[in-house]
Design an enzyme around this catalytic site. Structure first.
Site, PDB file in Angstrom:
ATOM      1  N   VAL A  82       0.912  -1.145   0.000  1.00 19.37           N
ATOM      2  CA  VAL A  82       0.000   0.000   0.000  1.00 19.37           C
ATOM      3  C   VAL A  82       0.949   1.192   0.000  1.00 19.37           C
ATOM      4  O   VAL A  82       1.744   1.359   0.929  1.00 19.37           O
ATOM      5  CB  VAL A  82      -0.900  -0.004   1.254  1.00 19.37           C
ATOM      6  CG1 VAL A  82      -1.698   1.290   1.323  1.00 19.37           C
ATOM      7  CG2 VAL A  82      -1.833  -1.211   1.232  1.00 19.37           C
ATOM      8  N   SER A  83       0.896   1.986  -1.068  1.00 20.30           N
ATOM      9  CA  SER A  83       1.881   3.066  -1.226  1.00 20.30           C
ATOM     10  C   SER A  83       1.768   4.082  -0.095  1.00 20.30           C
ATOM     11  O   SER A  83       0.728   4.202   0.555  1.00 20.30           O
ATOM     12  CB  SER A  83       1.672   3.778  -2.565  1.00 20.30           C
ATOM     13  OG  SER A  83       1.838   2.872  -3.618  1.00 20.30           O
TER      14      SER A  83
END
Ligand code: SAM
Length: 414
Positions: A82-83
């Site tokens: 998840v950036s």
């Protein structure tokens, strides 16, 4: 985040804590210049991103620079995450999304799709595609929990886009790409924006492209790091180790560069160093991202050299960066960009350190191009264009040309 109130089973307190963390994250994103538009700020305030990363603390999930790795390959390379909120906000700003738009996200995780869904509102639609079924399942669970219904999650190789839902007003790619497949251009409306972390001779920038017929023309680029593409379009950099003592590794990251004489370069690195200084100075917190792109435009055979901090501490190299520093390679000699303190507090002079029989000359060539940048290009931004493979040379702008299977990418400087 140390003074965040402790979480209790009490839902009211927990909600207050969540909102406090989210507000603090949003404030940080605004301070960093990553979130600017009021609708971007509102989107980041709305989504409970901690629900996507139950294995880390809630405080961690809301740190602006924290990317939560969700999958690693057998070689230990991160392949899904998840950036970080800062990177997500930066890309969403680049995409200039308006309510009612249709968006394709390539590389799912759930959280970014939820932000995109907030941006387009109930009249718009988001399609997010990931090659990995585990990841699409995670994304689906997250979006069910947050109640974002205007998102379709699909498991497929994003190389082909998703023709069934096309055309798109925006395509946001959240995985590092070395090429731009034709589907991404053709599934974008004319004048639509493609935001993509594009790797150009080892240097990745998230580029905001605008479609102009068959070509894409950049309208902004930002420094970034993303996990590598899998599937049909997989194209990873190749590491050539120059020093392999455990924990002190130094390696060249090849991306279409000439095969180096690794033995000669290893010996060169162990030998004496030559220095060349440019007279160009930068502030301690000033990014060299545009300089580095200039250097790869101006000089052939300039891979990045990545080194562990321990290698620098042992004096093997003067600069250490996991991303890498531009390194000019010429036969058995090399020179890498570095910096030294000046008499002015927090100002550094840029220069080059060379090794090998031609180390001094190679360092001079690198320092000279730093001077050219300082004189002619500082404060300017490169323009990136992507043309279909097969476009004749005379139809391309003059600049650095990078040929990929689907695209001829040019880097041009004003
Ligand atoms: C950085 S993560 C995406 C982050 C996500 N957008 C978020 O919400 O923060 C990159 C994803 O791209 C996916 N990916 C890699 N190659 C792909 C491909 N060819 N097509 C679709 N997805 C791909 C990986 O499985 C990974 O989950």
């Amino acid at each position: 985040m140390d003074n965040v109130p402790a979480m209790t089973a009490d839902t009211g307190q927990q909600t207050a804590c969540e909102q406090q963390l989210r507000d603090a994250m949003v404030q940080r994103l605004v301070d960093l210049g990553a979130a600017r538009h009021p609708r971007v700020v509102a989107a980041f305030r709305a989504v409970p991103r901690h629900l996507a990363t139950s294995d880390v603390s809630m405080a961690k999930a809301y740190e602006a620079e924290f990317a939560a790795v969700t999958k690693t390959d057998p070689m230990g390379v991160d392949i899904s995450s998840v950036s970080a909120p800062r990177v997500q906000a930066m890309q969403i700003e680049q995409a200039r999304i308006r309510p009612g738009m249709r968006i394709l996200e390539i590389g799912s995780g759930g959280v970014n799709a939820a932000y995109l869904a907030e941006m387009v509102g109930p009249q718009g639609h988001v399609v997010t595609v990931d090659i990995d079924r585990d990841i699409t399942q995670r994304a689906q669970d997250f979006l069910a929990a947050t109640g974002h219904q205007n998102v379709t999650v699909i498991t497929a190789d994003g190389e082909h886009g998703l023709p069934d839902h096309a055309p798109y007003d925006r395509i946001v790619v959240t995985v590092q790409a070395a090429d731009i497949p034709p589907a991404w251009v053709h599934q974008l409306v004319e004048g639509g924006r493609l935001v993509v972390p594009l790797r150009m001779r080892g240097m990745t920038r998230t580029v905001a492209f605008v479609r102009d017929g068959e070509r894409l023309v950049s309208d902004g680029l930002e420094l970034c790091g993303f996990v590598p593409m899998q599937g049909v379009g997989a194209n990873r950099v190749r590491l050539v180790l120059l020093h392999d003592a455990e924990g002190e590794e130094i390696a060249l990251r090849l991306d279409g560069h000439l095969e180096p004489d690794a033995e000669a370069l290893r010996a060169a690195l162990r030998g004496p160093r030559a220095e060349a200084w440019s007279g160009v100075t930068v502030a301690g917190d000033e990014s060299t991202e545009h300089l580095d792109l200039w250097l790869t435009t101006a000089l052939d055979n300039l891979p990045l050299m990545a080194a562990k901090v321990a290698a620098r501490e042992r004096g093997l190299v003067a600069s250490a960066s996991p991303i890498g520093v531009p390194t000019l390679v010429d036969g058995g000699s090399l020179a890498y960009r570095t910096a030294r303190p000046t008499d002015v507090p927090d100002r550094f002079e840029l220069g080059a350190i060379g090794h090998g029989p031609q180390g001094s000359k190679v360092a001079d060539r690198l320092a000279e191009q730093i001077r050219v940048w300082g004189h002619d290009h500082r404060g300017h931004r490169a323009r990136i264009e992507a043309h279909p493979a097969g476009t004749p040379d005379h139809q391309l702008p003059a600049g650095r040309l990078i040929d990929r299977p689907h695209t001829r990418v040019t880097i041009v400087w004003p």
